[in-house]
Design a protein around this motif. Structure first.
Motif, short mmCIF file in Angstrom:
data_model
loop_
_atom_site.label_atom_id
_atom_site.label_comp_id
_atom_site.label_asym_id
_atom_site.label_seq_id
_atom_site.Cartn_x
_atom_site.Cartn_y
_atom_site.Cartn_z
N VAL A 346 0.86 -1.18 0.00
CA VAL A 346 0.00 0.00 0.00
C VAL A 346 0.89 1.23 0.00
CG1 VAL A 346 -1.79 1.28 1.20
CG2 VAL A 346 -1.80 -1.21 1.23
N SER A 350 2.15 1.69 -5.72
CA SER A 350 1.17 0.67 -6.06
C SER A 350 -0.07 1.29 -6.68
CB SER A 350 0.74 -0.11 -4.82
OG SER A 350 1.86 -0.53 -4.13
N ILE A 353 0.64 2.05 -10.19
CA ILE A 353 0.76 0.84 -11.01
C ILE A 353 -0.63 0.28 -11.30
CG2 ILE A 353 1.62 -1.52 -11.03
CD1 ILE A 353 4.06 -0.44 -9.44
N LEU A 354 -1.49 0.31 -10.28
CA LEU A 354 -2.86 -0.14 -10.47
C LEU A 354 -3.58 0.76 -11.47
CD1 LEU A 354 -4.82 -2.23 -9.52
CD2 LEU A 354 -5.45 -0.76 -7.61
N LEU A 357 -2.65 -0.29 -14.83
CA LEU A 357 -3.32 -1.52 -15.24
C LEU A 357 -4.71 -1.17 -15.79
CD1 LEU A 357 -3.72 -4.63 -15.27
CD2 LEU A 357 -4.65 -4.42 -12.97
N ALA A 361 -5.99 -1.57 -19.59
CA ALA A 361 -7.15 -2.43 -19.86
C ALA A 361 -8.22 -1.65 -20.62
CB ALA A 361 -7.71 -2.98 -18.55
N LEU A 398 -14.79 0.34 -15.25
CA LEU A 398 -13.35 0.61 -15.20
C LEU A 398 -13.09 2.08 -14.89
CD1 LEU A 398 -12.10 -1.53 -18.22
CD2 LEU A 398 -11.67 -1.93 -15.81
N ILE A 401 -13.42 2.72 -11.25
CA ILE A 401 -12.24 2.33 -10.47
C ILE A 401 -11.19 3.43 -10.54
CG2 ILE A 401 -10.36 0.66 -10.26
CD1 ILE A 401 -12.16 -1.46 -11.40
N PHE A 404 -12.07 6.27 -8.32
CA PHE A 404 -11.76 5.96 -6.92
C PHE A 404 -10.26 6.12 -6.66
CE2 PHE A 404 -10.49 2.72 -3.77
CZ PHE A 404 -11.12 3.24 -2.66
N LEU A 405 -9.45 5.56 -7.57
CA LEU A 405 -8.00 5.64 -7.39
C LEU A 405 -7.52 7.09 -7.33
CD1 LEU A 405 -6.48 2.90 -9.71
CD2 LEU A 405 -6.39 3.03 -7.23
N VAL A 408 -7.36 8.06 -4.00
CA VAL A 408 -6.46 7.30 -3.14
C VAL A 408 -5.01 7.68 -3.40
CG1 VAL A 408 -5.61 4.99 -2.61
CG2 VAL A 408 -8.03 5.34 -3.05
N LEU A 412 -1.76 8.84 -0.72
CA LEU A 412 -0.89 7.79 -0.18
C LEU A 412 0.55 8.27 -0.19
CD1 LEU A 412 -2.10 4.44 -1.81
CD2 LEU A 412 -2.23 5.10 0.59
N LEU A 422 -2.82 5.93 7.32
CA LEU A 422 -3.96 5.80 6.43
C LEU A 422 -5.22 6.33 7.09
CD1 LEU A 422 -3.39 2.26 4.88
CD2 LEU A 422 -3.12 4.49 3.78
N PHE A 426 -7.27 9.39 5.41
CA PHE A 426 -8.48 9.13 4.62
C PHE A 426 -9.80 9.36 5.34
CE2 PHE A 426 -5.42 6.75 1.97
CZ PHE A 426 -5.71 7.37 0.78
N LEU A 430 -13.15 10.05 3.14
CA LEU A 430 -14.14 8.97 3.18
C LEU A 430 -15.45 9.46 3.77
CD1 LEU A 430 -12.03 5.86 4.25
CD2 LEU A 430 -13.23 6.24 2.09
N LEU B 128 0.48 -8.46 -12.17
CA LEU B 128 0.82 -7.33 -11.31
C LEU B 128 0.96 -7.76 -9.86
CD1 LEU B 128 1.06 -4.51 -12.44
CD2 LEU B 128 -0.98 -3.96 -11.16
N VAL B 158 -7.35 -0.54 -0.78
CA VAL B 158 -6.70 -0.01 -1.97
C VAL B 158 -6.26 -1.10 -2.93
CG1 VAL B 158 -4.36 0.07 -1.05
CG2 VAL B 158 -5.05 1.67 -2.80
N GLU B 159 -5.92 -2.24 -2.38
CA GLU B 159 -5.48 -3.31 -3.26
C GLU B 159 -6.64 -4.17 -3.71
OE1 GLU B 159 -1.86 -1.90 -3.50
OE2 GLU B 159 -2.67 -3.58 -4.61
#
Lengths: 688, 193
Positions: A346, A350, A353-354, A357, A361, A398, A401, A404-405, A408, A412, A422, A426, A430, B128, B158-159
């Motif tokens: 976390v 990350s 990177i997410l 992804l 996609a 998608l 998501i 949301f990121l 986040v 972070l 955290l 947050f 939140l 990943l 988060v993950e």
């Protein structure tokens, strides 16, 4: 006459690009300052030549010189001067000329900006720009020559495509899109330059990123501008149809956005080197692919494009760039190895990177949906459609998501987040997100996607607000400046970071606008007699009369309607149908009465042609559409803040250390811009 | 975003005019009773998923062309006559072929367009997660693994996206991969750093 002049100018530009490529590459490999200088001057030369070519073309268009082939195809004596001038990009050859001009402009700008640099990167970058230049100027000299001579000279021409001469916005959004599209070739040239020079450690990425942000901003504005044009011109009440042409502009935007996030991981941690190169190269390839898709005629039929020359040439160049680039990456793979480490799963790394992804996609999905009908047709000679219902279905989750990121990632910390940290970071966002959902739910909204969008939007705004609050309080402790000034300081001192947050805010505004307008659009289609009224969502529309007007290039039929919102008179609305001699279907011009909350959107569908006693009108009440345009503008402003050049304030490590010790701003120095260069290089080294 | 009109769509237009002449107009004798609002709603839903044959990439719902508006009234009549939305879609597929559906039927080769995005997302997430584990494992023994660290109090950790989407499939595929494939994936991941 003009035909010869223009063709000569294009040939000169091609020669300039050849010299630039050879001098740049040889100058780079031999480390020869004289050759680098030749490459730089060739960039100026090509730009001067393309400038001349554009001036000649505009002179031919505005002077109605129908002996020039392009003018004979898109010009007409009746078209108003404004639309004649912008018909430069209304057809294939002209748009490639326009593309080439912008490309030459970027190359010349690059040469000016880096005129004092003595590193080996600059000649390589110019050399790579030269390769792209050879392709486009070569198209102009060969298969897409707009300057061909027409004998005998026609008296008149058909005029541009009716859709492209129906709204003044046509003068705005294609240039923005082209500035974005072509601008993406600059980071590509940097990537190729860095690979060729072999110095893949520092410098180049920073420059590539700046150019990328600039191109990305133009592309974003171009896409939003295109949506606006679609809304104001096409008359169907929507702004995005997942048309292949739209997707073509969206695909490189997605990968460019992915890069703008993952580049930070490389700058901070020295990871993802190959990945970032691939994103830059992939983005450029997608711009070529988008142009191929929309310009080769392949959309009409898979088999049509092979009849033209442009399609196969584009495919060949795409293959050349793809293979060449990845061969270079393979060649340099020894220098790209930098085994990464993550201290915690976390962490901001990350999250980025997410984010990548999901972006990749999305890119894959949009690309798949766009080309799938072509693939099926090629394989089985069946025709199928992949349209908006499909794209909406796959895109929305998608995109949520990603939304949301967005709330986040920025909050972070790098490296690792402790549970305690955290919690502190947050709880406000939140709470804000949850409160938003609760309020909207109590207001009666039960649909899932809008509720989720609102919740995430509240969450992201919470994160952004917290970031600004922390930044301002850190500034105030250092400088004792009043809050508003400290707030402004954030932009001048760390424009990249806080400009980025402004971009995020703009995207959130757009997301909310999309969710509302996508979910609560109301629509009625009614045939009204003179004096009759229709009511829709608090609006009243009354039909008065039908009128007709002869204009030089078209015949216009309009309906006059009066509109009220409640008791308030909104004035006369005049939706029109425009009849062009070159188009079988009339081109509609809707009447749009915009407000921040709702738009009243009227399209004339049919009318009584004999005595104008009745008219069929489609009335659409579109909520929150204005927020899309506002959000787009905020995105543009944020991007401008992010790349605005500022004097870099001196970095004071002791202050940063003190602040970091307090835990308020974590490792992120709010004082200077990011971290100092040596620190980055240090973290960029191999660890294992 | 140029919108040059597409050619070669004339045949569907003719077909369309032919079938319009032959549609049943026995709408009044509705087997099922639908309120006007329900009928509007269903008509719009079906129309949004059918392509307007004479337009460039517009649905029957959005298009202002004459044919699209005729098609809307056919949809409406057929729904009012008690046909299901599925029947109505089938009817148009029978007339125009699969091309008329803006969302292809998930069958045969069309399954790819639905499955590949999921495969890409899950496969990417799987790679990943393994990569992140490798990265985290490289530094500390205490750095948690991808699926074990969550944000306390958060609605979604988060993950979560990576964990939920990626973990099981990754574990599932790992079992079914040959040694060779695993090696290949490993090489791919190494080249990604």
């Amino acid at each position: 006459m003009l035909s010869t002049l223009g063709y000569a100018a294009v040939i000169a530009a091609l020669l300039g690009a050849v010299v630039m490529t050879v001098a740049g590459l040889v100058g780079g490999f031999r480390n020869h300052p004289l050759l680098s200088d030749v490459a730089r001057r060739s960039a100026y030369f090509s730009f001067a030549a393309m400038m001349a070519a554009i001036i000649v073309m505009e002179a031919a268009l505005l002077g109605h010189d129908f002996s020039v082939e392009y003018v004979s195809r898109v010009g007409s004596r009746e078209t108003p001067a404004y639309y004649t001038a912008i018909s430069l990009w209304s057809s294939l050859d002209g748009s490639i000329l326009f593309w080439g001009w912008i490309l030459a402009g970027y190359a010349a700008l690059l040469a000016v900006v880096r005129r004092r640099s003595t590193d080996r990167l600059t000649p390589f970058v110019l050399g790579a720009m030269g390769i792209v230049g050879i392709f486009f100027y070569g198209l102009l000299v060969g298969p897409a020559n707009p300057f061909g001579l027409v004998v005998p000279t026609p008296e008149n021409g058909p005029g541009p495509n009716p859709l492209l001469q129906n709204h003044p916005l046509m003068g705005l959004h294609p240039p923005l899109l082209y500035l974005g599209f072509v601008g993406l070739s600059v980071p590509f040239a940097f990537a190729i330059g860095a690979l060729l020079s072999g110095n893949l450690e520092a410098g180049w990425l920073r420059d590539a990123r700046r150019w990328m942000v600039a191109a990305w901003a133009f592309l974003s504005l171009g896409i939003v501008g295109g949506a606006w044009w679609s809304y104001e011109v096409l008359g169907w009440g929507g702004y995005w149809a997942w048309d292949p042409v739209e997707n073509a502009s969206f695909l490189p935007w997605l990968t460019a956005t992915a890069f703008l996030h993952s580049v930070m991981v490389q700058e901070r941690r020295g990871m993802l080197k190959t990945w970032n190169l691939s994103l830059i190269i992939g983005t450029f390839i997608l711009t070529l692919f988008g142009t191929f898709l929309t310009r080769s005629g392949i959309l009409d039929s898979v088999h049509a494009f092979t009849e033209g020359v442009i399609g196969p040439i584009f495919l060949g160049f795409i293959a050349f760039i793809t293979l060449g680039s990845f061969a270079l990456i393979a060649w340099r793979s020894d220098r790209l190895h930098a085994p990464g480490t993550l201290d915690g799963a976390v962490s901001r790394e990350s999250a980025f990177i997410l984010n990548n992804l999901i972006f990749v996609a999305l890119t894959f999905t949009v690309l798949l949906g766009t080309v799938f009908p072509l693939v099926v047709e090629a394989l089985r000679s069946e025709r199928i459609s992949v349209g908006p219902p499909y794209f909406d279905m796959v895109f929305t989750p998608l995109a949520l998501i990603l939304l949301f990121l967005m709330g986040v990632g920025p909050a972070l910390p790098w490296r690792r987040a402790t549970p305690d940290k955290l919690k502190r970071t947050f709880w406000v966002p939140l709470a804000l997100g949850a409160a938003t959902v609760a309020i909207i739910f109590l207001l009666g909204v039960r649909r899932v996607y809008p509720l989720v969008t609102f919740g995430f939007a509240g969450f992201v705004f919470g994160t952004i607000a917290e970031e600004f609050r922390k930044g301002v309080s850190a500034r105030r402790r250092i400088s004792a400046r009043p809050a508003p000034l400290a707030f402004m300081d954030l932009f001048t001192r760390n424009g990249r970071r806080y400009g980025g947050y402004v971009v995020h805010a703009g995207i959130v505004v757009m997301a909310v606008g999309l969710a509302i307008s996508g979910s609560w659009k109301l629509e009625r289609e009614v045939t009204l007699q003179q004096g009759e009224k229709l009511e829709i969502a608090g609006y009243t529309v009354q039909f008065e009369e039908i009128w007709g007007r002869e204009e030089p290039q078209r015949f216009v039929v309009g309906g006059t309607f009066q509109a009220w919102k409640g008791d308030r008179h909104l004035g006369e609305q005049q939706p029109r149908l425009n009849y062009y001699p070159t188009s079988q279907q009339p081109i509609a011009t809707p009447a749009v009465e915009s407000s921040l909350a709702k738009d009243l959107y009227l399209t004339l569908m049919a009318f009584d042609g004999e005595n104008g006693e009745h008219a069929t009108v489609r009335a659409i009440v579109n909520p929150a559409v204005a927020w899309l345009w506002i959000g787009g503008l905020i995105v543009g402003i944020g991007a401008l803040i992010a790349i605005w050049p500022h004097r870099r304030p001196s970095y004071r490590p002791e202050l940063a250390a003190e602040l970091a010790g307090r835990g308020d701003v974590a490792e992120e120095p709010a004082v200077g811009e990011e971290e100092s260069e040596p620190a980055r290089v240090a973290t960029g080294g191999p660890v294992e | 975003m140029s919108l040059e009109g597409r050619k070669g769509r004339r045949a569907p237009l003719l077909l369309g005019l032919l079938f319009l002449a032959s549609t049943p107009h026995a709408a009044g004798a509705a087997a099922q009773e639908l309120s006007a609002a329900e009928l509007d709603q269903r008509t719009a839903e079906v129309a949004a998923e059918l392509r307007c044959p004479v337009c460039r990439n517009q649905s029957v719902l959005e298009s202002s062309s004459g044919l699209a508006r005729e098609m809307q009234s056919v949809i409406r009549d057929r729904l009012a006559a008690g046909e299901s939305p599925e029947d109505v879609r089938e009817y148009f597929v029978g007339r125009y072929g699969d091309w008329i559906l803006l969302k292809p039927e998930p069958k045969g080769i069309n399954l790819l367009v639905y499955l590949l995005p999921a495969v890409a997302l899950l496969g990417g997430a799987g790679l990943l997660v393994r990569q992140i584990r490798r990265w985290t494992g490289a530094t500390t023994a205490s750095g948690g693994t991808a699926e074990s660290v969550v944000i306390p109090g958060g609605p979604a950790p988060v993950e979560d996206a990576a964990g939920r989407d990626g973990d099981q499939p990754a574990a599932g595929t790992a079992g079914s991969l040959s040694k060779e494939e695993e090696d290949w994936i490993r090489r791919q991941m190494e080249s990604v750093h």
